[in-house]
Design an enzyme around this catalytic site. Structure first.
Site, PDB file in Angstrom:
ATOM      1  N   LYS A 128     -17.128 -60.611 -16.764  1.00 32.34           N
ATOM      2  CA  LYS A 128     -16.619 -61.002 -18.017  1.00 32.34           C
ATOM      3  C   LYS A 128     -15.920 -60.066 -18.663  1.00 32.34           C
ATOM      4  O   LYS A 128     -15.381 -60.369 -20.132  1.00 32.34           O
ATOM      5  CB  LYS A 128     -17.967 -61.300 -18.965  1.00 32.34           C
ATOM      6  CG  LYS A 128     -18.880 -62.341 -18.719  1.00 32.34           C
ATOM      7  CD  LYS A 128     -20.048 -62.480 -19.419  1.00 32.34           C
ATOM      8  CE  LYS A 128     -21.168 -63.344 -18.773  1.00 32.34           C
ATOM      9  NZ  LYS A 128     -20.924 -64.997 -18.895  1.00 32.34           N
ATOM     10  N   CYS A 182     -26.828 -72.003 -21.875  1.00 33.98           N
ATOM     11  CA  CYS A 182     -27.669 -71.236 -21.287  1.00 33.98           C
ATOM     12  C   CYS A 182     -28.473 -70.453 -22.378  1.00 33.98           C
ATOM     13  O   CYS A 182     -28.981 -69.384 -22.387  1.00 33.98           O
ATOM     14  CB  CYS A 182     -27.325 -70.080 -20.224  1.00 33.98           C
ATOM     15  SG  CYS A 182     -26.742 -70.622 -18.890  1.00 33.98           S
ATOM     16  N   GLN A 187     -22.121 -59.894 -23.462  1.00 26.74           N
ATOM     17  CA  GLN A 187     -20.816 -60.548 -24.462  1.00 26.74           C
ATOM     18  C   GLN A 187     -20.356 -59.015 -25.098  1.00 26.74           C
ATOM     19  O   GLN A 187     -19.001 -59.293 -25.786  1.00 26.74           O
ATOM     20  CB  GLN A 187     -21.273 -61.517 -25.225  1.00 26.74           C
ATOM     21  CG  GLN A 187     -21.626 -62.664 -24.489  1.00 26.74           C
ATOM     22  CD  GLN A 187     -20.348 -63.694 -23.650  1.00 26.74           C
ATOM     23  OE1 GLN A 187     -19.288 -63.221 -24.053  1.00 26.74           O
ATOM     24  NE2 GLN A 187     -20.786 -63.969 -23.003  1.00 26.74           N
ATOM     25  N   ASP A 224     -28.921 -56.794 -23.725  1.00 27.31           N
ATOM     26  CA  ASP A 224     -27.911 -57.538 -22.816  1.00 27.31           C
ATOM     27  C   ASP A 224     -26.591 -57.593 -23.299  1.00 27.31           C
ATOM     28  O   ASP A 224     -26.080 -57.956 -24.354  1.00 27.31           O
ATOM     29  CB  ASP A 224     -28.599 -58.812 -22.998  1.00 27.31           C
ATOM     30  CG  ASP A 224     -27.669 -59.963 -22.253  1.00 27.31           C
ATOM     31  OD1 ASP A 224     -26.504 -59.448 -22.193  1.00 27.31           O
ATOM     32  OD2 ASP A 224     -27.875 -61.114 -22.511  1.00 27.31           O
ATOM     33  N   HIS A 271     -29.628 -65.391 -24.354  1.00 22.08           N
ATOM     34  CA  HIS A 271     -29.333 -66.109 -23.251  1.00 22.08           C
ATOM     35  C   HIS A 271     -30.514 -66.135 -22.257  1.00 22.08           C
ATOM     36  O   HIS A 271     -31.369 -65.301 -22.375  1.00 22.08           O
ATOM     37  CB  HIS A 271     -28.376 -65.256 -22.493  1.00 22.08           C
ATOM     38  CG  HIS A 271     -27.317 -66.001 -21.418  1.00 22.08           C
ATOM     39  ND1 HIS A 271     -28.172 -66.039 -19.997  1.00 22.08           N
ATOM     40  CD2 HIS A 271     -26.354 -66.727 -21.367  1.00 22.08           C
ATOM     41  CE1 HIS A 271     -27.296 -66.772 -19.350  1.00 22.08           C
ATOM     42  NE2 HIS A 271     -26.180 -66.984 -20.018  1.00 22.08           N
TER      43      HIS A 271
HETATM   44  C1  PLP Z   1     -25.266 -63.187 -23.461  1.00 19.34           C
HETATM   45  C2  PLP Z   1     -25.239 -63.206 -22.064  1.00 19.34           C
HETATM   46  N1  PLP Z   1     -26.299 -62.755 -21.282  1.00 19.34           N
HETATM   47  C3  PLP Z   1     -26.198 -62.747 -19.968  1.00 19.34           C
HETATM   48  C4  PLP Z   1     -25.583 -63.645 -19.190  1.00 19.34           C
HETATM   49  C5  PLP Z   1     -25.445 -63.645 -17.672  1.00 19.34           C
HETATM   50  O1  PLP Z   1     -24.637 -63.220 -17.223  1.00 19.34           O
HETATM   51  P1  PLP Z   1     -24.244 -63.302 -15.686  1.00 19.34           P
HETATM   52  O2  PLP Z   1     -24.181 -64.574 -15.202  1.00 19.34           O
HETATM   53  O3  PLP Z   1     -22.900 -62.717 -15.425  1.00 19.34           O
HETATM   54  O4  PLP Z   1     -25.362 -62.614 -15.137  1.00 19.34           O
HETATM   55  C6  PLP Z   1     -24.489 -64.391 -20.022  1.00 19.34           C
HETATM   56  C7  PLP Z   1     -23.606 -65.315 -19.152  1.00 19.34           C
HETATM   57  O5  PLP Z   1     -22.969 -66.097 -19.874  1.00 19.34           O
HETATM   58  C8  PLP Z   1     -24.430 -64.014 -21.297  1.00 19.34           C
HETATM   59  O6  PLP Z   1     -23.438 -64.707 -22.052  1.00 19.34           O
END
Ligand code: PLP
Length: 407
Positions: free
Chosen positions: A225, A364, A202, A199, A122
């Site tokens: 999430k 993203c 998910q 990260d 992401h």
């Molecule tokens: C794999 C992954 N990393 C990071 C993020 C960013 O998360 P946040 O917007 O809650 O900081 C997301 C959000 O869609 C994501 O799916």
């Protein structure tokens, strides 16, 4: 026994209708819906215990601090961590990853150093590293993707070397659903002396996670999430790495003493928590992890596996191109697809008329889109409250959109 009908009763928003049709929410990878238990925990805090945490020495202030710190312990334990001080609260994954890139990596990286990422990351797990690399002269190296959406590890030994200082990798791709072999890669990264940043945006909502067993030096996650409130979440770190990390934000409560020209820092984790924190939200997140724990993360995973398998079958039958692995052992419930020749944005708009919420776009994850030669995909993503009936509604709505748009 996982009872989805009973779970759905806990989510008030699911009784909403959209233009006379039942709401079919298939965008939990963007943000999940919230059960009454979470909404009530947050409201109860505001109704009965609201004060700033770590400030007032009156009873209400102590109650707020106790609830906030209790939330820290509950959430850390959810990820297998008994030492609550290893959890730094943040607004979510993005803030947590930026904290590591700025506070841990930037002071340590030098010209010639490398940061190893994957093409399925992401943007939140790419851009902070680009910024750190630009500021230090380090470079980014990427593990590529195979056609099935898994990592290409054939050149791992060339890419993961003594120059690698950081391996930053997703626990589960939001664009492909892929669950990469994090533990295997973490072991390889540790063997060359690199630090492992996971990260967990998910993976935290959908898989049983033990941050230490995963081999993560840092594990970032987003509360919103995983059934929790927006602006909740955090960064789990090992004690050693957190002690090494520099604060990024200065301000209230992150200091021990302040002098005209200098200041000394509070203990970990408070030195990373400048200013008034998301007290009510993190208390809400503690209620969310209690809810998930009561369901059982193995049951949550099994439910989502069943749904995803069904969705993959039905989408394929309907003529959609599905991205990402088909082996359920290495995939989660974020299902990206392209349906006939309907642009994802048109598709999402038409599906909305049937009350079906899916996401359209690059999610993203533009490196993934580029790798698969598509500007965007449609994405259906699942959580504890989704049903196979909802997958059927999605498929019917797709057929309708196909009749309207496809050539
Ligand atoms: C794999 C992954 N990393 C990071 C993020 C960013 O998360 P946040 O917007 O809650 O900081 C997301 C959000 O869609 C994501 O799916």
């Amino acid at each position: 026994m996982f009872d989805v009908a009973k779970v759905r009763e806990d989510f008030p928003i699911l009784s909403r209708e959209m233009g006379g049709k039942p709401l079919v929410y298939l965008d939990s990878a963007a943000t999940s819906q919230k059960p009454n238990q979470v909404i009530d925990a947050e409201a109860d805090f505001y109704r009965h215990h609201n004060a700033n945490a770590h400030r007032g020495i009156y009873t209400l202030g102590e109650e707020a601090t106790e609830a906030f710190e209790g939330a820290r312990a509950t959430i850390a334990r959810f990820f297998g961590v008994e030492d609550a001080a290893r959890l730094v609260f943040t607004r979510g994954t993005t803030e947590a990853l930026n904290l590591v890139a700025l506070g841990w990596a930037r002071p340590r990286l030098h010209e010639g150093d490398q940061i190893l990422l994957t093409e399925m990351e992401h943007h939140s797990n790419i851009v902070p590293w680009q910024m750190a690399a630009k500021a230090t002269g380090a470079t980014l190296v990427y593990l590529g993707l195979l056609d099935d959406g898994t990592l290409d590890l054939s050149d791992l030994s060339a890419k993961l070397t003594s120059r690698t200082k950081v391996l930053a990798i997703t626990g589960m791709s939001n664009a492909l659903g892929t669950i990469p072999p994090v533990r295997q890669l973490a072991d390889a990264a540790h063997a060359v002396g690199a630090v492992v940043v996971v990260d967990g945006a998910q993976s935290a909502p959908h898989l049983p996670v033990d941050a230490d067993a995963l081999g993560a030096d840092f594990f970032a996650f987003s509360g919103h999430k995983m059934l929790g409130p927006t602006a909740s979440g955090g960064l789990l770190g090992t004690r050693e790495r957190l002690e090494e990390m520099e604060p990024v934000f200065g301000g209230g409560d992150m200091i021990r003493e302040v002098f005209p020209q200098d200041a000394t820092w509070n203990d970990v984790p408070f030195r990373f928590e400048a200013g008034t924190m998301q007290v009510a939200q993190q208390i809400g997140l503690a209620a969310a992890v209690a809810y998930l724990s009561a369901l059982g993360m193995d049951e949550v995973r099994a439910h989502e596996v069943e749904l995803t398998r069904y969705a993959l079958e039905r989408l394929t039958e309907a003529g959609a191109t599905v991205y990402g692995p088909t082996d359920m052992a290495i995939r989660g419930g974020a299902v990206s697809f392209w349906y006939r020749d309907v642009h994802p944005h048109d598709l999402a708009q038409i599906l909305n008329e049937d009350g079906v919420c899916i996401r359209a776009g690059h999610h993203c994850a533009q490196l993934v889109m580029r790798r698969f030669g598509t500007p965007a995909t449609s994405r259906a993503s699942f959580s504890v409250y989704n049903t196979t009936d909802e997958v059927d509604i999605l498929i019917e709505a797709l057929a309708k959109a196909g009749d309207m748009f496809a050539f």
